[in-house]
Design an enzyme around this catalytic site. Structure first.
Site, PDB file in Angstrom:
ATOM      1  N   ASP A  59      35.626  60.050  20.193  1.00 20.66           N
ATOM      2  CA  ASP A  59      35.568  61.237  21.062  1.00 20.66           C
ATOM      3  C   ASP A  59      35.865  60.902  22.526  1.00 20.66           C
ATOM      4  O   ASP A  59      35.785  61.769  23.393  1.00 20.66           O
ATOM      5  CB  ASP A  59      34.206  61.927  20.952  1.00 20.66           C
ATOM      6  CG  ASP A  59      33.057  61.033  21.397  1.00 20.66           C
ATOM      7  OD1 ASP A  59      33.312  59.859  21.771  1.00 20.66           O
ATOM      8  OD2 ASP A  59      31.912  61.503  21.399  1.00 20.66           O
ATOM      9  N   ARG A  66      37.323  57.449  51.451  1.00 20.86           N
ATOM     10  CA  ARG A  66      37.904  58.465  52.336  1.00 20.86           C
ATOM     11  C   ARG A  66      37.070  59.740  52.356  1.00 20.86           C
ATOM     12  O   ARG A  66      37.211  60.567  53.253  1.00 20.86           O
ATOM     13  CB  ARG A  66      39.335  58.793  51.882  1.00 20.86           C
ATOM     14  CG  ARG A  66      40.340  57.700  52.229  1.00 20.86           C
ATOM     15  CD  ARG A  66      41.711  58.002  51.666  1.00 20.86           C
ATOM     16  NE  ARG A  66      41.746  57.833  50.219  1.00 20.86           N
ATOM     17  CZ  ARG A  66      42.853  57.968  49.483  1.00 20.86           C
ATOM     18  NH1 ARG A  66      43.988  58.288  50.074  1.00 20.86           N
ATOM     19  NH2 ARG A  66      42.819  57.771  48.192  1.00 20.86           N
ATOM     20  N   GLN A  67      36.193  59.890  51.355  1.00 22.63           N
ATOM     21  CA  GLN A  67      35.346  61.082  51.287  1.00 22.63           C
ATOM     22  C   GLN A  67      33.993  60.782  51.933  1.00 22.63           C
ATOM     23  O   GLN A  67      32.957  60.753  51.277  1.00 22.63           O
ATOM     24  CB  GLN A  67      35.180  61.534  49.843  1.00 22.63           C
ATOM     25  CG  GLN A  67      36.493  61.923  49.164  1.00 22.63           C
ATOM     26  CD  GLN A  67      36.262  62.519  47.787  1.00 22.63           C
ATOM     27  OE1 GLN A  67      35.349  63.306  47.578  1.00 22.63           O
ATOM     28  NE2 GLN A  67      37.095  62.123  46.843  1.00 22.63           N
ATOM     29  N   HIS A 107      37.817  51.869  53.918  1.00 23.85           N
ATOM     30  CA  HIS A 107      38.635  52.823  54.663  1.00 23.85           C
ATOM     31  C   HIS A 107      37.929  53.255  55.942  1.00 23.85           C
ATOM     32  O   HIS A 107      38.562  53.432  56.981  1.00 23.85           O
ATOM     33  CB  HIS A 107      38.945  54.041  53.795  1.00 23.85           C
ATOM     34  CG  HIS A 107      39.821  55.050  54.476  1.00 23.85           C
ATOM     35  ND1 HIS A 107      41.140  54.802  54.766  1.00 23.85           N
ATOM     36  CD2 HIS A 107      39.552  56.299  54.942  1.00 23.85           C
ATOM     37  CE1 HIS A 107      41.660  55.859  55.377  1.00 23.85           C
ATOM     38  NE2 HIS A 107      40.717  56.774  55.492  1.00 23.85           N
ATOM     39  N   LYS A 125      49.151  61.333  64.250  1.00 26.17           N
ATOM     40  CA  LYS A 125      49.449  61.944  62.962  1.00 26.17           C
ATOM     41  C   LYS A 125      48.555  63.140  62.723  1.00 26.17           C
ATOM     42  O   LYS A 125      47.389  63.148  63.102  1.00 26.17           O
ATOM     43  CB  LYS A 125      49.230  60.915  61.844  1.00 26.17           C
ATOM     44  CG  LYS A 125      49.424  61.440  60.429  1.00 26.17           C
ATOM     45  CD  LYS A 125      48.858  60.470  59.398  1.00 26.17           C
ATOM     46  CE  LYS A 125      47.360  60.651  59.216  1.00 26.17           C
ATOM     47  NZ  LYS A 125      46.812  59.863  58.101  1.00 26.17           N
ATOM     48  N   ARG A 151      47.448  65.412  59.322  1.00 26.40           N
ATOM     49  CA  ARG A 151      47.562  65.526  57.857  1.00 26.40           C
ATOM     50  C   ARG A 151      47.684  66.983  57.462  1.00 26.40           C
ATOM     51  O   ARG A 151      46.867  67.820  57.829  1.00 26.40           O
ATOM     52  CB  ARG A 151      46.361  64.879  57.167  1.00 26.40           C
ATOM     53  CG  ARG A 151      46.425  64.965  55.635  1.00 26.40           C
ATOM     54  CD  ARG A 151      45.456  64.023  54.961  1.00 26.40           C
ATOM     55  NE  ARG A 151      45.817  62.627  55.170  1.00 26.40           N
ATOM     56  CZ  ARG A 151      46.777  61.999  54.515  1.00 26.40           C
ATOM     57  NH1 ARG A 151      47.509  62.652  53.610  1.00 26.40           N
ATOM     58  NH2 ARG A 151      47.036  60.742  54.766  1.00 26.40           N
ATOM     59  N   GLY A 170      52.783  58.452  52.506  1.00 24.09           N
ATOM     60  CA  GLY A 170      53.112  59.500  53.454  1.00 24.09           C
ATOM     61  C   GLY A 170      52.853  59.111  54.897  1.00 24.09           C
ATOM     62  O   GLY A 170      53.668  59.387  55.790  1.00 24.09           O
ATOM     63  N   THR A 171      51.722  58.453  55.148  1.00 23.63           N
ATOM     64  CA  THR A 171      51.393  58.039  56.510  1.00 23.63           C
ATOM     65  C   THR A 171      52.373  56.997  57.018  1.00 23.63           C
ATOM     66  O   THR A 171      52.848  57.060  58.162  1.00 23.63           O
ATOM     67  CB  THR A 171      49.955  57.491  56.558  1.00 23.63           C
ATOM     68  OG1 THR A 171      49.043  58.536  56.219  1.00 23.63           O
ATOM     69  CG2 THR A 171      49.613  56.956  57.936  1.00 23.63           C
TER      70      THR A 171
END
Length: 311
Positions: free
Chosen positions: A36, A95-96, A129, A191, A193, A224-225
């Site tokens: 499962d 990052r959170q 980070h 930058k 975001r 992207g950065t």
């Protein structure tokens, strides 16, 4: 008694190298799934009273690797391990660290609570980070840094004149450390975001015209950065080629396509996560010496002062 090294599936090659350099064999464990989909973990070693180190990055797929770590820890705790340390070369969810919009989870804090609930008594991490994540934990954390090793790796091939570039404001202190180690000026790309994968730039602080840029960051995810920063630097008159340095190379989503379109001569990252063969000029620097030294010192209750990150 020597430490016992166990590993999840996130970065088995790094774990094997660490065990070999410590002079022990990698401990046996079984990871399998029931029909499962439930994950089942069994430790196939006697851990009673042992000093156990679990090597596991919470790299993509982060949720699966995190659950592996928690189940490995629980199995060791129930086997009466003497001391249990998680070695997390790349710590996902860092990052959170706050709520940016309101009704959202603070994932970094929740993951910290889960790790502590799993019975882990100590952590070793590399280049978080954001250092604020350290405050989410009540157990001791050794926050190591790969920056001196990365700086040493690029020093012999430094172009002249060169400039260290922070691709966003979050990397300013990191860029300052590289600038100090390499005796180079620092510039900052501003930058904004737009989404999880899209960013835009609005200017550059510092002299970059005619300089070869060395773009530094803690991690490369979708690229992207880095792409936005390099394009802004080229538009501002930076010379090529470009060097990119990061502690963690995830290279997910459109990262390869983005980075292949840039004049990057060297892309230096560590092996904190498993990096597949990619059509990019990647140079891998192993974290093995750093982590072996940290484990050896912790096992002998010695100081880690000269190995930890300072921001």
């Amino acid at each position: 008694m020597q430490p016992l090294i166990l590993s999840g599936s996130a970065n088995l090659s790094l774990a094997e190298t660490i065990a070999t350099n410590i002079g022990v064999r990698l401990g046996k464990r079984e990871l399998c799934r029931f029909p499962d989909g439930e994950l089942h973990v069994e430790i196939q070693e006697n851990v009673r009273g042992r000093d156990v180190y679990l090597i596991q990055s919470t790299s993509p797929p982060a949720d699966e690797h995190l659950l592996e770590l928690l189940l490995l820890a629980d199995a060791c705790r129930r086997g009466d391990a003497g001391r249990l340390t998680a070695v997390i070369p790349y710590f996902g969810y860092a990052r959170q660290d706050r709520r940016a919009k309101g009704r959202e989870a603070v994932g970094g804090r929740l993951v910290a609570d889960l790790i502590e609930a799993g019975g882990l008594q100590r952590l070793i991490v590399v280049d978080l980070h954001t250092p604020a994540v350290e405050g989410f934990f009540t157990v001791p954390m050794a926050h190591l840094t790969a920056v001196p090793f990365l700086a040493d790796a690029i020093r012999p091939r430094l172009p002249a004149p060169a400039v260290i570039v922070a691709p966003d404001l979050g990397a300013v202190k990191l860029a300052g450390r590289y600038g100090t180690l390499l005796n180079l000026p620092v510039a900052i790309v501003h930058k904004t975001r737009l989404s999880g994968t899209e960013v835009t730039t609005s200017g550059i602080t510092g002299e970059v015209h005619g300089h070869a840029p060395i773009v530094v960051d803690d991690m490369i995810s979708t690229g992207g950065t880095i792409e936005a920063a390099v394009r802004a630097l080229l538009a501002a008159g930076c010379s090529s080629p470009v060097t990119v340095v990061a502690s963690h190379g995830l290279f997910v989503g459109p990262a390869v396509a983005r980075l292949r379109g840039l004049p990057i001569q060297q892309l230096l990252v560590t092996d904190s996560v498993t990096t597949p063969e990619l059509p990019l000029p990647i140079q891998l620097l192993s974290l093995c010496p750093l982590l072996v030294e940290a484990i050896a010192r912790l096992h002998d209750n010695r100081s880690l002062t000269d190995l930890v990150a300072r921001y």
